[in-house]
Write a protein that holds these residues in place. Sequence first.
Motif, PDB file in Angstrom:
ATOM      1  N   ILE A  34       0.837  -1.186  -0.123  1.00 35.07           N
ATOM      2  CA  ILE A  34      -0.029  -0.016   0.019  1.00 35.07           C
ATOM      3  C   ILE A  34       0.905   1.174   0.078  1.00 35.07           C
ATOM      4  CG2 ILE A  34      -0.080   0.198   2.428  1.00 35.07           C
ATOM      5  CD1 ILE A  34      -3.368   0.524   1.879  1.00 35.07           C
ATOM      6  N   GLU A  35       0.324   2.317  -0.330  1.00 31.53           N
ATOM      7  CA  GLU A  35       1.192   3.468  -0.941  1.00 31.53           C
ATOM      8  C   GLU A  35       0.118   4.753  -0.026  1.00 31.53           C
ATOM      9  OE1 GLU A  35       2.074   3.933  -4.827  1.00 31.53           O
ATOM     10  OE2 GLU A  35       3.746   2.621  -4.843  1.00 31.53           O
ATOM     11  N   PRO A  36       0.790   5.795   0.384  1.00 34.50           N
ATOM     12  CA  PRO A  36       0.240   7.052   0.830  1.00 34.50           C
ATOM     13  C   PRO A  36      -0.710   7.644  -0.179  1.00 34.50           C
ATOM     14  CG  PRO A  36       2.656   7.110   1.246  1.00 34.50           C
ATOM     15  CD  PRO A  36       2.501   6.179   0.594  1.00 34.50           C
ATOM     16  N   GLY A  37      -0.323   7.296  -1.799  1.00 33.02           N
ATOM     17  CA  GLY A  37      -1.209   7.998  -2.622  1.00 33.02           C
ATOM     18  C   GLY A  37      -2.479   7.045  -2.670  1.00 33.02           C
ATOM     19  N   ASP A  38      -2.758   5.870  -2.034  1.00 33.04           N
ATOM     20  CA  ASP A  38      -3.948   5.110  -2.055  1.00 33.04           C
ATOM     21  C   ASP A  38      -5.102   5.777  -1.427  1.00 33.04           C
ATOM     22  OD1 ASP A  38      -2.656   3.298  -3.888  1.00 33.04           O
ATOM     23  OD2 ASP A  38      -1.929   2.124  -2.246  1.00 33.04           O
ATOM     24  N   VAL A  39      -5.079   6.743  -0.793  1.00 29.20           N
ATOM     25  CA  VAL A  39      -6.340   6.978   0.091  1.00 29.20           C
ATOM     26  C   VAL A  39      -7.611   7.283  -0.722  1.00 29.20           C
ATOM     27  CG1 VAL A  39      -6.985   9.276   1.556  1.00 29.20           C
ATOM     28  CG2 VAL A  39      -4.796   8.205   1.611  1.00 29.20           C
ATOM     29  N   ALA A  40      -7.585   7.929  -1.818  1.00 30.93           N
ATOM     30  CA  ALA A  40      -8.972   8.076  -2.480  1.00 30.93           C
ATOM     31  C   ALA A  40      -9.359   6.844  -3.244  1.00 30.93           C
ATOM     32  CB  ALA A  40      -8.626   9.041  -3.818  1.00 30.93           C
ATOM     33  N   ALA A  41      -8.452   5.928  -3.575  1.00 36.57           N
ATOM     34  CA  ALA A  41      -8.905   4.789  -4.100  1.00 36.57           C
ATOM     35  C   ALA A  41      -9.371   3.895  -2.948  1.00 36.57           C
ATOM     36  CB  ALA A  41      -7.782   3.895  -4.758  1.00 36.57           C
ATOM     37  N   LEU A  42      -8.893   3.972  -1.689  1.00 38.49           N
ATOM     38  CA  LEU A  42      -9.549   2.982  -0.674  1.00 38.49           C
ATOM     39  C   LEU A  42     -10.423   3.614  -0.155  1.00 38.49           C
ATOM     40  CD1 LEU A  42      -8.423   1.040   1.332  1.00 38.49           C
ATOM     41  CD2 LEU A  42      -7.541   2.651   2.920  1.00 38.49           C
ATOM     42  N   ARG A  43     -10.889   4.896  -0.282  1.00 37.43           N
ATOM     43  CA  ARG A  43     -12.368   5.307   0.001  1.00 37.43           C
ATOM     44  C   ARG A  43     -13.185   4.929  -0.813  1.00 37.43           C
ATOM     45  NH1 ARG A  43     -12.706  11.269   2.039  1.00 37.43           N
ATOM     46  NH2 ARG A  43     -14.266  10.337   3.357  1.00 37.43           N
ATOM     47  N   ARG A  44     -12.941   5.014  -2.237  1.00 39.74           N
ATOM     48  CA  ARG A  44     -13.899   4.349  -2.967  1.00 39.74           C
ATOM     49  C   ARG A  44     -14.058   2.880  -2.878  1.00 39.74           C
ATOM     50  NH1 ARG A  44     -10.300   7.602  -6.391  1.00 39.74           N
ATOM     51  NH2 ARG A  44      -9.525   5.577  -7.571  1.00 39.74           N
ATOM     52  N   CYS A  45     -13.034   2.138  -2.679  1.00 41.49           N
ATOM     53  CA  CYS A  45     -13.347   1.036  -2.636  1.00 41.49           C
ATOM     54  C   CYS A  45     -14.324   0.537  -1.467  1.00 41.49           C
ATOM     55  CB  CYS A  45     -11.842   0.179  -2.272  1.00 41.49           C
ATOM     56  SG  CYS A  45     -11.986  -1.744  -1.833  1.00 41.49           S
ATOM     57  N   PHE A  46     -14.020   1.376  -0.411  1.00 41.88           N
ATOM     58  CA  PHE A  46     -14.977   1.441   0.890  1.00 41.88           C
ATOM     59  C   PHE A  46     -16.557   1.446   0.320  1.00 41.88           C
ATOM     60  CE2 PHE A  46     -17.051   2.369   4.716  1.00 41.88           C
ATOM     61  CZ  PHE A  46     -16.377   1.457   5.639  1.00 41.88           C
ATOM     62  N   THR A  47     -16.649   2.291  -0.670  1.00 43.15           N
ATOM     63  CA  THR A  47     -18.234   2.622  -0.802  1.00 43.15           C
ATOM     64  C   THR A  47     -18.899   1.530  -1.541  1.00 43.15           C
ATOM     65  OG1 THR A  47     -17.390   3.819  -3.023  1.00 43.15           O
ATOM     66  CG2 THR A  47     -17.680   4.967  -0.898  1.00 43.15           C
ATOM     67  N   ARG A  48     -17.973   0.663  -2.221  1.00 44.51           N
ATOM     68  CA  ARG A  48     -18.462  -0.496  -3.021  1.00 44.51           C
ATOM     69  C   ARG A  48     -18.749  -1.492  -2.155  1.00 44.51           C
ATOM     70  NH1 ARG A  48     -14.232   1.686  -6.691  1.00 44.51           N
ATOM     71  NH2 ARG A  48     -13.057  -0.017  -5.949  1.00 44.51           N
ATOM     72  N   LEU A  49     -18.409  -1.728  -0.857  1.00 44.63           N
ATOM     73  CA  LEU A  49     -18.433  -2.884  -0.027  1.00 44.63           C
ATOM     74  C   LEU A  49     -19.807  -2.784   0.700  1.00 44.63           C
ATOM     75  CD1 LEU A  49     -15.394  -2.535   1.872  1.00 44.63           C
ATOM     76  CD2 LEU A  49     -15.753  -3.943   0.074  1.00 44.63           C
ATOM     77  N   PRO A  50     -20.308  -4.026   0.550  1.00 47.16           N
ATOM     78  CA  PRO A  50     -21.949  -4.163   1.135  1.00 47.16           C
ATOM     79  C   PRO A  50     -21.762  -4.180   2.701  1.00 47.16           C
ATOM     80  CG  PRO A  50     -21.389  -6.258  -0.393  1.00 47.16           C
ATOM     81  CD  PRO A  50     -20.104  -5.189  -0.251  1.00 47.16           C
ATOM     82  N   ALA A  51     -22.626  -3.558   3.334  1.00 46.88           N
ATOM     83  CA  ALA A  51     -22.791  -3.465   4.784  1.00 46.88           C
ATOM     84  C   ALA A  51     -22.181  -4.763   5.552  1.00 46.88           C
ATOM     85  CB  ALA A  51     -24.064  -2.853   5.163  1.00 46.88           C
ATOM     86  N   GLU A  52     -22.780  -5.967   4.990  1.00 42.47           N
ATOM     87  CA  GLU A  52     -22.261  -7.052   5.492  1.00 42.47           C
ATOM     88  C   GLU A  52     -20.743  -7.507   5.634  1.00 42.47           C
ATOM     89  OE1 GLU A  52     -23.140 -12.058   4.838  1.00 42.47           O
ATOM     90  OE2 GLU A  52     -24.014 -10.415   3.366  1.00 42.47           O
ATOM     91  N   ASP A  53     -20.263  -6.819   4.490  1.00 43.41           N
ATOM     92  CA  ASP A  53     -18.678  -7.182   4.263  1.00 43.41           C
ATOM     93  C   ASP A  53     -17.856  -6.284   5.316  1.00 43.41           C
ATOM     94  OD1 ASP A  53     -19.298  -9.066   2.341  1.00 43.41           O
ATOM     95  OD2 ASP A  53     -18.341  -7.848   0.817  1.00 43.41           O
ATOM     96  N   ILE A  54     -18.564  -5.038   5.543  1.00 45.31           N
ATOM     97  CA  ILE A  54     -17.973  -4.040   6.348  1.00 45.31           C
ATOM     98  C   ILE A  54     -18.037  -4.626   7.970  1.00 45.31           C
ATOM     99  CG2 ILE A  54     -17.998  -1.869   7.282  1.00 45.31           C
ATOM    100  CD1 ILE A  54     -19.198  -1.023   4.542  1.00 45.31           C
ATOM    101  N   ARG A  55     -19.102  -4.936   8.124  1.00 42.81           N
ATOM    102  CA  ARG A  55     -19.421  -5.664   9.512  1.00 42.81           C
ATOM    103  C   ARG A  55     -18.370  -6.973   9.836  1.00 42.81           C
ATOM    104  NH1 ARG A  55     -22.445  -9.696  12.047  1.00 42.81           N
ATOM    105  NH2 ARG A  55     -23.358 -10.226  10.052  1.00 42.81           N
ATOM    106  N   ARG A  56     -18.325  -7.635   8.898  1.00 41.86           N
ATOM    107  CA  ARG A  56     -17.270  -8.770   8.744  1.00 41.86           C
ATOM    108  C   ARG A  56     -15.843  -8.355   8.972  1.00 41.86           C
ATOM    109  NH1 ARG A  56     -19.182 -13.111   4.004  1.00 41.86           N
ATOM    110  NH2 ARG A  56     -20.522 -13.865   5.145  1.00 41.86           N
TER     111      ARG A  56
END
Length: 200
Positions: free
Chosen positions: A50-72
């Motif tokens: 992972i790199e410091p420049g991955d912040v925006a991509a990491l946040r976008r990835c989070f928005t695509r995760l179902p609530a169930e996966d986030i809870r897991r």
Amino acid sequence: MQPAIDFASPIRNAPLPPRSNQRFARTEPAPAAADPVTTRDGRVLHLRSIEPGDVAALRRCFTRLPAEDIRRRFMHTLTELPEPMARRLCHIDPSTEAAFVLVDDNVAPAELRGVGRIFIDEATDSAEFSVLVEREWTRLGLGAELMRRLVATYRERGLAELWGYVLVENRPMLALCSELGFSSRMVPDEPGVAQITLRL
């Protein structure tokens, strides 16, 4: 008698001092080397640190995760990944952490399809792991690739133990870890949660 040193004369071939604008310049880390990973359906991603420049991509990835996966993954519900948290997750301390991402360069901007990391507890010579893969990219061997990289890192560092918490309903992760040699036990005070452990 030794000859006197003439401080007014420059020493021949002496290196010049750096320019003032270079003396205190911040150096950016070199891009992490990436290894190609081919999914079971033939798509190619790249596995790298992972790199410091991955912040925006990491946040976008989070928005695509179902609530169930986030809870897991987080053991509770989050509606978004706050930027300070994302920055913290992308700016790791190499002495106590390691984190890897699966990058999809086939889209613009590039997206993260999976993340795996370990947090090292130096006092116990052990590390806690976590793995998360986008729902649409599961069952393609990506979770296994991330886990193998984490296990290899754990072994390279000579740690005594690698462990993590997994919900018992997350059968694919439990099956994968069993294949990799992890043992499993239920957590007494956490119904529905198993602690899986791999010892060196």
